[in-house]
Design a protein around this motif. Structure first.
Motif, PDB file in Angstrom:
ATOM      1  N   TYR B  53     -44.985  47.192  90.385  1.00  0.00           N
ATOM      2  CA  TYR B  53     -44.059  46.254  89.770  1.00  0.00           C
ATOM      3  C   TYR B  53     -42.647  46.550  90.255  1.00  0.00           C
ATOM      4  O   TYR B  53     -42.069  47.569  89.902  1.00  0.00           O
ATOM      5  CB  TYR B  53     -44.176  46.363  88.247  1.00  0.00           C
ATOM      6  N   ALA B 103     -44.489  40.310  95.974  1.00  0.00           N
ATOM      7  CA  ALA B 103     -44.106  38.925  96.227  1.00  0.00           C
ATOM      8  C   ALA B 103     -42.732  38.596  95.657  1.00  0.00           C
ATOM      9  O   ALA B 103     -42.015  37.735  96.165  1.00  0.00           O
ATOM     10  CB  ALA B 103     -45.146  37.982  95.640  1.00  0.00           C
ATOM     11  N   THR B 104     -42.347  39.296  94.595  1.00  0.00           N
ATOM     12  CA  THR B 104     -41.058  39.005  93.971  1.00  0.00           C
ATOM     13  C   THR B 104     -39.891  39.341  94.902  1.00  0.00           C
ATOM     14  O   THR B 104     -38.809  38.780  94.781  1.00  0.00           O
ATOM     15  CB  THR B 104     -40.925  39.776  92.654  1.00  0.00           C
TER      16      THR B 104
ATOM     17  N   ILE C 219     -47.901  40.446  88.259  1.00  0.00           N
ATOM     18  CA  ILE C 219     -47.177  41.695  88.476  1.00  0.00           C
ATOM     19  C   ILE C 219     -46.453  41.646  89.814  1.00  0.00           C
ATOM     20  O   ILE C 219     -45.286  42.016  89.925  1.00  0.00           O
ATOM     21  CB  ILE C 219     -48.148  42.889  88.420  1.00  0.00           C
ATOM     22  N   SER C 220     -47.143  41.145  90.836  1.00  0.00           N
ATOM     23  CA  SER C 220     -46.553  41.109  92.166  1.00  0.00           C
ATOM     24  C   SER C 220     -45.312  40.219  92.203  1.00  0.00           C
ATOM     25  O   SER C 220     -44.326  40.531  92.860  1.00  0.00           O
ATOM     26  CB  SER C 220     -47.587  40.616  93.162  1.00  0.00           C
ATOM     27  N   PHE C 221     -45.365  39.101  91.472  1.00  0.00           N
ATOM     28  CA  PHE C 221     -44.215  38.203  91.446  1.00  0.00           C
ATOM     29  C   PHE C 221     -43.150  38.655  90.453  1.00  0.00           C
ATOM     30  O   PHE C 221     -42.155  37.978  90.259  1.00  0.00           O
ATOM     31  CB  PHE C 221     -44.664  36.783  91.095  1.00  0.00           C
ATOM     32  N   GLY C 222     -43.384  39.786  89.807  1.00  0.00           N
ATOM     33  CA  GLY C 222     -42.388  40.283  88.870  1.00  0.00           C
ATOM     34  C   GLY C 222     -42.260  39.428  87.632  1.00  0.00           C
ATOM     35  O   GLY C 222     -41.197  39.349  87.023  1.00  0.00           O
ATOM     36  N   ALA C 223     -43.360  38.743  87.254  1.00  0.00           N
ATOM     37  CA  ALA C 223     -43.306  37.928  86.044  1.00  0.00           C
ATOM     38  C   ALA C 223     -43.125  38.834  84.838  1.00  0.00           C
ATOM     39  O   ALA C 223     -43.618  39.952  84.814  1.00  0.00           O
ATOM     40  CB  ALA C 223     -44.589  37.125  85.896  1.00  0.00           C
ATOM     41  N   SER C 224     -42.395  38.351  83.873  1.00  0.00           N
ATOM     42  CA  SER C 224     -42.201  39.146  82.672  1.00  0.00           C
ATOM     43  C   SER C 224     -42.141  38.201  81.490  1.00  0.00           C
ATOM     44  O   SER C 224     -42.144  36.988  81.650  1.00  0.00           O
ATOM     45  CB  SER C 224     -40.917  39.963  82.779  1.00  0.00           C
ATOM     46  N   TYR C 233     -50.950  40.596  81.153  1.00  0.00           N
ATOM     47  CA  TYR C 233     -50.221  41.754  81.662  1.00  0.00           C
ATOM     48  C   TYR C 233     -49.260  42.215  80.568  1.00  0.00           C
ATOM     49  O   TYR C 233     -48.334  41.503  80.205  1.00  0.00           O
ATOM     50  CB  TYR C 233     -49.509  41.349  82.953  1.00  0.00           C
ATOM     51  N   SER C 234     -49.537  43.398  80.054  1.00  0.00           N
ATOM     52  CA  SER C 234     -48.740  43.902  78.939  1.00  0.00           C
ATOM     53  C   SER C 234     -47.383  44.337  79.450  1.00  0.00           C
ATOM     54  O   SER C 234     -47.259  45.373  80.093  1.00  0.00           O
ATOM     55  CB  SER C 234     -49.492  45.074  78.311  1.00  0.00           C
ATOM     56  N   CYS C 235     -46.373  43.522  79.205  1.00  0.00           N
ATOM     57  CA  CYS C 235     -45.071  43.810  79.814  1.00  0.00           C
ATOM     58  C   CYS C 235     -43.945  43.708  78.789  1.00  0.00           C
ATOM     59  O   CYS C 235     -42.817  43.434  79.142  1.00  0.00           O
ATOM     60  CB  CYS C 235     -44.817  42.844  80.966  1.00  0.00           C
ATOM     61  N   HIS C 240     -42.814  49.024  75.511  1.00  0.00           N
ATOM     62  CA  HIS C 240     -42.919  50.082  76.509  1.00  0.00           C
ATOM     63  C   HIS C 240     -41.637  50.875  76.676  1.00  0.00           C
ATOM     64  O   HIS C 240     -41.685  52.053  77.003  1.00  0.00           O
ATOM     65  CB  HIS C 240     -43.353  49.488  77.846  1.00  0.00           C
ATOM     66  N   HIS C 241     -40.515  50.230  76.502  1.00  0.00           N
ATOM     67  CA  HIS C 241     -39.240  50.960  76.573  1.00  0.00           C
ATOM     68  C   HIS C 241     -38.418  50.559  75.357  1.00  0.00           C
ATOM     69  O   HIS C 241     -37.444  49.816  75.489  1.00  0.00           O
ATOM     70  CB  HIS C 241     -38.487  50.617  77.861  1.00  0.00           C
ATOM     71  N   LYS C 309     -33.198  47.931  80.260  1.00  0.00           N
ATOM     72  CA  LYS C 309     -34.061  46.750  80.164  1.00  0.00           C
ATOM     73  C   LYS C 309     -34.075  46.283  78.725  1.00  0.00           C
ATOM     74  O   LYS C 309     -34.133  47.100  77.822  1.00  0.00           O
ATOM     75  CB  LYS C 309     -35.505  47.125  80.483  1.00  0.00           C
ATOM     76  N   GLU C 316     -37.973  40.044  80.880  1.00  0.00           N
ATOM     77  CA  GLU C 316     -37.257  41.298  81.010  1.00  0.00           C
ATOM     78  C   GLU C 316     -35.895  41.070  81.659  1.00  0.00           C
ATOM     79  O   GLU C 316     -35.805  40.639  82.795  1.00  0.00           O
ATOM     80  CB  GLU C 316     -38.108  42.238  81.865  1.00  0.00           C
TER      81      GLU C 316
END
Lengths: 354, 153, 373
Positions: B53, B103-104, C219-224, C233-235, C240-241, C309, C316
């Motif tokens: 990530y 990809a991001t 996750i790869s695209f940085g989705a949040s 995806y637990s984000c 978590h923070h 964050k 996020e």
């Protein structure tokens, strides 16, 4: 005492007394045209107002209530504003077709209006193929939409117009078939005949189960044919801006807009005529006063109009492939089956007649 | 992995790495631009690190050098690593693109290119993202001046 | 001679549509260049920058107190949380000991902001799909929250309630009462949302199986935020923070595994329920104490780098400050959730219809000033 008087007949006789037959005929035609134009304009404007007030009611708002009593003059003011607005257009538009398109739409809806039996005598044009005429006319309107979308040289308009073409061609099948189901009962296409048959009970009662199915299908397909939500893909504003009339302004836009509302009225009026006995009062309570027929006709029609407004303000919009799937995979087969069902019912004599 | 353990683990790899100070919020690691792509690939693919990530990618103009900072997090181990890479060539800095790893990075690298003029090699679509194509200069650089649009106090 | 026609030969011509910058579905000045084959989308290319104000550059000449005000204008629907992010970064850098009262109030207002933002999103998603009435229902409830904010902070949208070191002033005496009233009201009204829209068959057909985003891609695209959580995806940064008072309370992270538009929709609806739970846990026991700690009039951060964050309504938000020890940051970066979420639009929209693009875009819940910082 049997009280029966007729305004239309009186005027007709008076005109023919006053002048030679040829002139009187022309004058009468012009008079009828003017009356229907008035009905058209007033009905259109007040349907817009009704829609806005109904929408407001659904949406926890008040709606227009400032111009005139309870906003009754609001749409008149809007129409005045639209008349005074500049007519803009795209530079590379096909000017002739672009200007022609709104008239196509408005003339067809005006033509359709003429055949309705508002009351026993208040019917301009009692053609013997009335239902057929109505379905034929209501599908010409789409040519106007296609022309408008194509000629305005705008991709959003073009997509909207193409969607409209697909949608109307598909759904008029269902409109036609569901009306055909009812024609089996009436054995006539003439609207006055259809009303006469219903003196023994409204058709929705006479045909019970298949008639209710036909009515539901008719309302769905009718809503789709008028391009209203949930089938308003033609002008889906979140997808296509304003759809086929993106490039229209001022009065030309107003024509499209008015025609949309008149078309809604027409669909509701067809529904009233074919399923709910047009100007007939329930259980014949006001049969002795014929001119009250107008009241019953409008009452029932507005109820159906309200139903269509209810659809519009609660349902989301379908996607274009779902729209076609609904028609070709569900409505059309059900409709065909329903037609056979109705025929069987009549053959077995299972209809309900009072 | 905890910061110390992670540092130990990375030190064992065959890369020239320099680590940041202990007082830093996250573990910082500097990597040479030549090794960047390989190092990043390993960070993502190694099951012990598994940094899948990339939550922040940004550039910093240090007047003499250009730096790109990658903030990485592992969704499996939930540890965070900051990878930094510096290039001396300031006029047209060229770095490897990590957009085929995360990809991001595609959009974030375009943003860095737009505002800092950092060229990312092998980027699928490296062009101005926010500014117009014919914009002169790179606004977030420290030496950028714009008489018309900037108010300097 | 007979010849079989291949699909490729029958293919119609592709064309471009310019969606935006003024378009009802883009919710602001986002411009999308669509390559379309008939109704089917082949490519989506966002063109940004129509309201870019270069907040990051402006931050480099502003003091830390001033920066807080700029962040309101990024994601204006979660302005409180944006303010909080900057304040937390500065407070962490200064190692200030923030009173519990401040933390709890920040959390409550943050969750109210989240509900307000989701209310607006719910109204807008209905509108994007053609159900125009939802907008007013969403706004009815959002209005109550805005009234609460107005009473406490004096503003309804850009709140500026946080300052480095605490809050600008104490909560209004009515705050607790009105918040409780709102929670009772909203607990009755949220099922209405389900009745009006969620259960509708047309709506479900429009949403289910549309815009599918797998967990790996998310996750790869940085989705949040809800976009990531809709893909299983637990984000949740709050989990978590944890920051502010989130480590003291118990709440569920709304997760759906389907990854389609409907999953993202469900996540947001569930989040509204969870936010109400969080507020109810805190509203009765706001600790007594100061509402701020004193800071220097001119805040100078120590030399170093600070990252914080937070979980805004969209996902996020990262605040990255590089300080050289002066009163201005040397470099300030906002990692905005909308920017990453927008980057995956092409991925989820290709192959769908134009209507699907609008539906998936609505579930991404983009706020353009957040993307165009």
């Amino acid at each position: 005492m049997f009280l029966k008087f007729s305004i239309t007949k009186t005027i007709h006789d008076w005109l023919f007394e006053l002048m030679p037959a040829g002139v009187a005929g022309v004058v009468e035609m012009i008079l009828i045209a003017v009356v229907y134009l008035l009905i058209f304009a007033v009905a259109g404007l007040y349907l817009v107002l009704l829609e806005r007030r109904v929408a407001a009611w659904f949406q926890l708002r008040l709606g227009p209530n400032r111009v005139g009593y309870q906003g009754l003059l609001q749409t008149m003011a809007d129409a005045l504003k639209l008349v005074s607005k500049e007519l803009t257009g795209t530079e590379k538009a096909d000017k002739f077709l672009y200007n022609l398109a709104p008239y196509f739409v408005i003339v067809t809806s005006l033509m359709a209006l003429s055949v309705f039996p508002f009351s026993e005598e208040f019917q301009a044009f009692d053609i013997n193929i009335g239902i057929f005429f109505l379905t034929a006319i209501s599908s010409i309107g789409v040519i106007g939409i296609l022309l408008g979308g194509w000629s305005s040289n705008n991709k959003f308009a073009l997509i909207g117009a193409m969607r409209s073409g697909v949608q109307t061609i598909s759904y008029e099948l269902s409109v036609g078939l569901s009306l055909l189901t009812m024609v089996l009962l009436t054995e006539s296409l003439q609207l006055s005949e259809i009303v006469a048959v219903q003196k023994n009970g409204w058709l929705i009662v006479q045909g019970h189960i298949p008639a209710v199915i036909a009515f539901v299908i008719f309302m769905i397909a009718g809503t789709a044919e008028t391009n209203r939500a949930p089938f308003d893909l033609v002008e889906a504003e979140s997808e296509l801006g304003a759809g086929f009339h993106t490039e229209y302004s001022g009065m030309k836009f107003a024509y499209f807009f008015l025609a949309e509302f008149i078309n809604m009225f027409i669909i509701a009026a067809i529904g009233t005529t074919v399923f709910f006995g047009a100007w007939l009062s329930p259980f014949g309570i006001t049969d002795s006063i014929p001119w009250l027929g107008v009241f019953w006709f409008l009452g029932k029609t507005l109820l159906l109009v309200f139903l269509m407004m209810w659809f519009r303000w609660t349902f989301p919009r379908l996607r274009v492939d779902q729209l076609l799937r609904l028609e070709w995979k569900y409505l059309l087969p059900i409709n065909l089956f329903n037609l056979v069902f109705m025929a069987g019912l009549i053959w077995l004599g299972l209809t309900i007649k009072f | 992995m905890q910061t110390e353990a992670l540092q130990k683990y990375l030190e064992a790899w065959e890369f020239e790495l320099t680590f940041g100070e202990e007082t830093d919020q996250f573990l910082n690691v500097n990597v040479h631009p030549h090794q960047l792509l390989e190092f990043m690939r390993k960070l993502k693919s190694d099951p012990e690190t598994y940094f899948d990530y990339l939550f922040c990618l940004t550039a910093v103009d240090w007047e003499s050098t250009m730096e790109v900072v990658y903030h990485l997090e592992s969704t499996k181990h939930r540890h965070i690593l900051v990878v930094r890479t510096k290039t001396d060539e300031r006029a047209t800095p060229v770095l490897d693109s990590v957009s085929n790893i995360w990809a991001t990075a595609e959009f974030h690298e375009r943003e860095a290119f737009d505002f800092f003029g950092i060229h990312f090699k092998d980027h699928p679509n490296l062009k101005r993202l926010f500014l117009t194509e014919d914009w002169k200069g790179y606004p977030l650089r420290k030496d950028y001046t714009d008489e018309a649009n900037m108010v300097i106090k | 001679m007979e010849k079989t026609l291949l699909y490729e030969e029958l293919k119609s011509q592709e064309y471009f549509i310019n969606m935006g910058p003024q378009h009802p579905a883009t919710h602001g000045v986002l411009r999308l260049l669509l390559t379309v084959d008939g109704e089917i989308i082949k490519k989506v290319e966002p063109d940004l920058g129509y309201i870019h104000r270069s907040i990051e550059k402006m931050c480099e000449r502003d003091s830390y107190q001033q920066i807080v005000h700029l962040t309101d204008r990024m994601d204006y629907l979660s302005s409180h949380i944006n303010n909080e992010a900057v304040c937390l970064t500065v407070e962490n850098a200064l190692q200030l000991d923030i009173p519990d009262r401040v933390k709890v109030i920040r959390t409550i207002i943050g969750e109210l902001t989240r509900i307000a933002s989701h209310c607006l999103w719910w109204g807008v998603i209905g509108m994007d799909l053609g159900a125009l009435s939802t907008y007013f229902y969403g706004f009815r409830d959002r209005e109550m929250i805005n009234d609460i904010f107005e009473e406490t902070c004096g503003a309804r949208l850009t709140m500026n309630y946080n300052i480095p070191g605490g809050l600008m002033f104490d909560i209004h005496p009515n705050f607790v009462k009105r918040t409780k009233e709102f929670i009772t009201h909203f607990r009755n009204k949220l099922p209405e949302y389900d009745r009006l829209l969620t259960g509708n068959i047309i709506f479900q057909n429009r949403m289910k199986g549309v815009g599918i985003l797998s967990r790996e891609d998310a996750i790869s695209f940085g989705a949040s935020g809800p976009v990531g959580r809709g893909s299983g995806y637990s984000c949740d940064v709050r989990k978590h923070h944890p920051y502010s008072a989130y480590d003291k309370i118990s709440f569920k992270e709304a997760l759906q595994t389907e990854g389609d538009s409907f999953a993202r929709y469900r996540v947001r609806i569930d989040e509204m329920w969870e936010s109400m739970n969080i507020i109810e846990q805190l509203i009765d026991n706001i600790p007594e104490g100061d509402y701020k700690v004193a800071t220097n009039a001119v805040i100078k951060l120590p030399k170093g780098e600070f990252y914080q964050k937070v979980e805004t309504a969209r996902g996020e938000l990262g605040v990255y400050i590089i300080s050289t020890g002066t009163k201005n940051p040397y470099r300030m970066k906002f990692r905005s959730p909308g920017f990453s979420n927008l980057s995956l639009l092409n991925h989820i929209a290709v192959g769908g219809k134009i209507g699907d693009l609008v539906a998936s875009m609505a579930t991404l819940d983009l706020v353009i000033p957040d993307i165009d910082r």
